[in-house]
Design a protein around this motif. Sequence first.
Motif, PDB file in Angstrom:
ATOM      1  N   LYS A 171      -3.498  -0.689  -7.772  1.00 49.43           N
ATOM      2  CA  LYS A 171      -4.397  -1.146  -8.828  1.00 49.43           C
ATOM      3  C   LYS A 171      -5.843  -1.168  -8.351  1.00 49.43           C
ATOM      4  O   LYS A 171      -6.756  -0.742  -9.054  1.00 49.43           O
ATOM      5  CB  LYS A 171      -3.974  -2.525  -9.315  1.00 49.43           C
ATOM      6  N   SER A 201       1.339   7.319  -5.693  1.00 51.22           N
ATOM      7  CA  SER A 201       0.545   6.694  -6.747  1.00 51.22           C
ATOM      8  C   SER A 201      -0.557   5.844  -6.129  1.00 51.22           C
ATOM      9  O   SER A 201      -0.504   5.497  -4.949  1.00 51.22           O
ATOM     10  CB  SER A 201       1.432   5.814  -7.632  1.00 51.22           C
ATOM     11  N   PHE A 202      -1.567   5.530  -6.922  1.00 51.59           N
ATOM     12  CA  PHE A 202      -2.654   4.675  -6.471  1.00 51.59           C
ATOM     13  C   PHE A 202      -2.311   3.212  -6.741  1.00 51.59           C
ATOM     14  O   PHE A 202      -1.642   2.895  -7.730  1.00 51.59           O
ATOM     15  CB  PHE A 202      -3.960   5.017  -7.191  1.00 51.59           C
ATOM     16  N   GLU A 238      -9.492   7.525 -16.474  1.00 52.52           N
ATOM     17  CA  GLU A 238      -8.697   6.651 -15.629  1.00 52.52           C
ATOM     18  C   GLU A 238      -7.198   6.918 -15.783  1.00 52.52           C
ATOM     19  O   GLU A 238      -6.435   6.825 -14.821  1.00 52.52           O
ATOM     20  CB  GLU A 238      -9.000   5.188 -15.955  1.00 52.52           C
ATOM     21  N   LEU A 286      -5.966   9.586 -13.362  1.00 54.24           N
ATOM     22  CA  LEU A 286      -6.213   9.427 -11.931  1.00 54.24           C
ATOM     23  C   LEU A 286      -4.883   9.276 -11.180  1.00 54.24           C
ATOM     24  O   LEU A 286      -4.349   8.175 -11.029  1.00 54.24           O
ATOM     25  CB  LEU A 286      -7.093   8.209 -11.674  1.00 54.24           C
ATOM     26  N   THR A 287      -4.350  10.393 -10.746  1.00 57.05           N
ATOM     27  CA  THR A 287      -3.091  10.380  -9.995  1.00 57.05           C
ATOM     28  C   THR A 287      -3.219  11.317  -8.801  1.00 57.05           C
ATOM     29  O   THR A 287      -3.794  12.403  -8.911  1.00 57.05           O
ATOM     30  CB  THR A 287      -1.920  10.843 -10.865  1.00 57.05           C
ATOM     31  N   LYS A 333      -7.250   2.344  -8.005  1.00 56.04           N
ATOM     32  CA  LYS A 333      -7.548   2.944  -9.303  1.00 56.04           C
ATOM     33  C   LYS A 333      -8.812   2.343  -9.905  1.00 56.04           C
ATOM     34  O   LYS A 333      -9.623   3.032 -10.529  1.00 56.04           O
ATOM     35  CB  LYS A 333      -6.367   2.741 -10.251  1.00 56.04           C
TER      36      LYS A 333
END
Length: 236
Positions: free
Chosen positions: A94, A91-92, A82, A85-86, A97
Amino acid sequence: MTHPPRRVAAAVLATAAAVLIAGCSSGSDAEDTAAKDAPAPTAAASASVPAPDRGADPGSAEPTAPTDPASDAVPSGPKVPESELTPATGSFTKKEKTYLAGRVPKGTDPAAVLQLGQETCDRIARVAEVDKDAAIGGIITGQIGGAKGAVTHLCPDQEDVLAAAETGFADGSYTVGATAKAGSVVTPGTYRALTPTKDCAWTAGTRAGTAHRVTITAATKTFDSRGCFAWAREGR
């Protein structure tokens, strides 16, 4: 986040298939007989659900393999942690993600995995807008795959569709109260057939019928249906 634009499944609303509206019969033998003598149901427009994963077309008389509506299968093998994870840019969020956690195989672009989840949400929403029964049936049969994770994390506005699917089951043979091979469980209650064909037929224990509504009693041991596509429980 900034990542590649979502691709909406082109086949979802490309055509409308004629389906039969569910009748109003119950599961009793007397009412089943009355249903056979009633005028044939009228046709209504229904969204055509694509089948990239598994399951029969809503208009097919062939049975669909029993499917666990809650299934959200993730490929086996090592996953991207996790913390890594980019996306390539941006950016992702919340929730994005959270959805991706444990879903991205090593060497896979997490943005591509996210896009698949977003496309699942798009597919459910577009089909449900035209025919909610078709969307529910699509999830039940697995024609709309990965629905649980996508709805839970990415499109909670479709939770009512998912909830209806999770208490339903597809055409097939079942032992009432037991978990089927694919994870579905048929429990006592009243069910309504979703987008059934003219050949929809079922047996509940020793009873048989063609009505598009059936009551499975606590004493019923087995249930089998063909040509009914999928069943949604009433009075959840």
